[in-house]
Design a protein around this motif. Sequence first.
Motif, PDB file in Angstrom:
ATOM      1  N   THR A   1       0.838  -1.200   0.000  1.00  0.00           N
ATOM      2  CA  THR A   1       0.000   0.000   0.000  1.00  0.00           C
ATOM      3  C   THR A   1       0.870   1.245   0.000  1.00  0.00           C
ATOM      4  O   THR A   1       0.648   2.173  -0.779  1.00  0.00           O
ATOM      5  CB  THR A   1      -0.904   0.025   1.252  1.00  0.00           C
TER       6      THR A   1
ATOM      7  N   ASN B   1       2.595   1.861  -3.385  1.00  0.00           N
ATOM      8  CA  ASN B   1       1.661   2.410  -4.367  1.00  0.00           C
ATOM      9  C   ASN B   1       1.273   3.834  -4.017  1.00  0.00           C
ATOM     10  O   ASN B   1       1.183   4.695  -4.896  1.00  0.00           O
ATOM     11  CB  ASN B   1       0.398   1.562  -4.433  1.00  0.00           C
TER      12      ASN B   1
ATOM     13  N   ASP C   1      -6.521   2.107  -3.047  1.00  0.00           N
ATOM     14  CA  ASP C   1      -5.254   1.387  -2.872  1.00  0.00           C
ATOM     15  C   ASP C   1      -5.263   0.599  -1.563  1.00  0.00           C
ATOM     16  O   ASP C   1      -4.960  -0.597  -1.532  1.00  0.00           O
ATOM     17  CB  ASP C   1      -4.132   2.433  -2.902  1.00  0.00           C
TER      18      ASP C   1
END
Lengths: 161, 496
Positions: B373, B376, B398
């Motif tokens: 996470t 990203n 996300d």
Amino acid sequence: MDKVKQLPAEIKSIWRIRAAIGLVIVLLIAVPFFIWGLLAPAFMQPWLYGITLVIAIYGVLEFLFQLAIVPYHYKFWTYYIDDRQVELHHGFFFRKQIIIPIARVQNVTLIQGPIIRLKHLQKVKVVTAAGAEDIAGLKLEEADNLKELIMKLAKEARNDI
Amino acid sequence: MTSNAQHLHPVALLYFLFRDIINMIVPFVVTVIAVANVLPNVPILLLVVIVTILVLATSTIRFFRFTFQLKRDEIVVKHGIFVRHNDHVPYDRIQNITTDQWFFLKPFGVEKLEIETASHAEKSEVTLFAVPVELKDQLENLRNQGTTQESVPTESATSSGQTESASVDEKNDEQASNTYAITKKDLIKFALTSPAFLSGLLVVLAAYGKFEQAISDQMYEYLFKQASHLGILIVILLIVAVLLLFYIGSVLILINQYYNFKLVEKSNQFITTKGFFKTKKTTISFKRVQAVLVKQPLLRQWLNIATVQLVIISNSKQGDSEKDIIVMPVIIVGKVDSFLNQFFPSIPVQKVSPYQPSKWTYYYNLRNATLLTLANAIILIALLHFWPWLCVALVIIDIGFWYVPAILTMKRTKAQVLDENYLAIRNNRVMTKQLVLIPRETIQSAEKRQSIWLEKKGVASLTINLRSGTTNRKFNTNYQLEQDVDAVLNWYKAVN
């Protein structure tokens, strides 16, 4: 043949030879840039020599790394064969233990490339109905024994696919 | 028993004709256009007539050249015009027999029949385009005769590996056949709760991804402007409409495919029948079955229903999930056990027990989700910090994207040895909860993975390799207690 075994010690020199071949290939990639640099106009030369250098340094570092981990590879690459299963272990930081019952083995492929042939070894590929696992190198007689054993057991425990 | 060589039903003539026309039409049209351009004087009509006669002739010859013959222990199929093929398939090598029948073939009492063997060919060995419906039973009988005559002595010798079929044999004597037929209500439930439309959507999105590269930035800006004119509401409506369209499409396709679904267990085989426009009948021998899969996609979890599938060996080239044969489209979770007991009496399914995952399972799954996470989110924020709202929305997506599967995975993963013959693996694939019941004989290899850091915590991962379709299929349970993983490995290594 029923204790955990290491690959034959010769495999270490094979890995070293492979690493050296890798170095030669990388250097061969660098050579054209160097020649181009010799022939190119002056303003391009620093760039091209730079590229040559980067590739060469990468090659050397990779080579040194490969050489450095050969003992580690060797130490933590073991196998175990008895009349029921083939067990392979590799890795130290990231470990893997693979179990293949001999009754599941579909066929055994012995592969011998030119380098491995120098040391009278043979790569053994144990093929099941779902993929294959490699034993990087075994002495010729050991490979033959393994093949014979699997052939014998395969006849007894026919696992029809 | 030897019969004479037979031709296919005359309806097959139409089939050959249709196939030849399909094969010919594009090259022919191209040629005609080319010829018409270069030589305007050539009478096109004559050409068309000649080619039509040629096609008719080849199809007819093809039909008359195609014969099949049931011999004492093999089926022989001869076909081909210039190159003659003679296919010999011994009955005891037959793996699966599949038939399908389009609705317009019903009045003729014929169907298409395919025979699969274990060979490495990509499609079935033998395809008989239009044969009487009775042929299938005839073939099954011939096949069973062969196996009962030959395999009775060997079966007792390898009885440990054949417990499943043996126990079912006994059951067969008591009960002529074990049957399940889907009700209309269940069918609709099944179709409405299938996540299949998502995979359809993914295919379209993937195609769009390729297309996207071709669209220029200007075009994009223009579209963005247009979209902002339309307002967010209409854009959302558009997205919902597209989703709905896919959903309805997939529901209709599934109803068509699983219409009148029926499962019959007879003489060591499962026979499934299904389909509205095209009735498809598949026979699976018990020997083909590699594992039993109880699957629950998200929607079905909410409704507390599950699907039972079989992992089998076949020559099918379909994707991972489609090639698992569905033997039970929808069933209430509470009834899964009794269904499995009915059709798979040897699986001790009641031993699948609840459990408490270890804290390390929680820790590692959450750690991985957090790292992914964060990675990203950093990229998103770096690229999109000019649009804070978009950024926030994407980061929320996300978080959901990584955390939801991670939480589901850590709660649902477990490998458990049921008895000396069966292993149960519970795991999670994205949102789908799976229970896999695997007989020991079908596990091709087992793999334990661990790093030195995991070793200190007493945690390891287990991978079970099975054969599925024509390839390998892995079932993973990650970050489990090492003692559980070792228990499975020891069970697997124990004397057969």
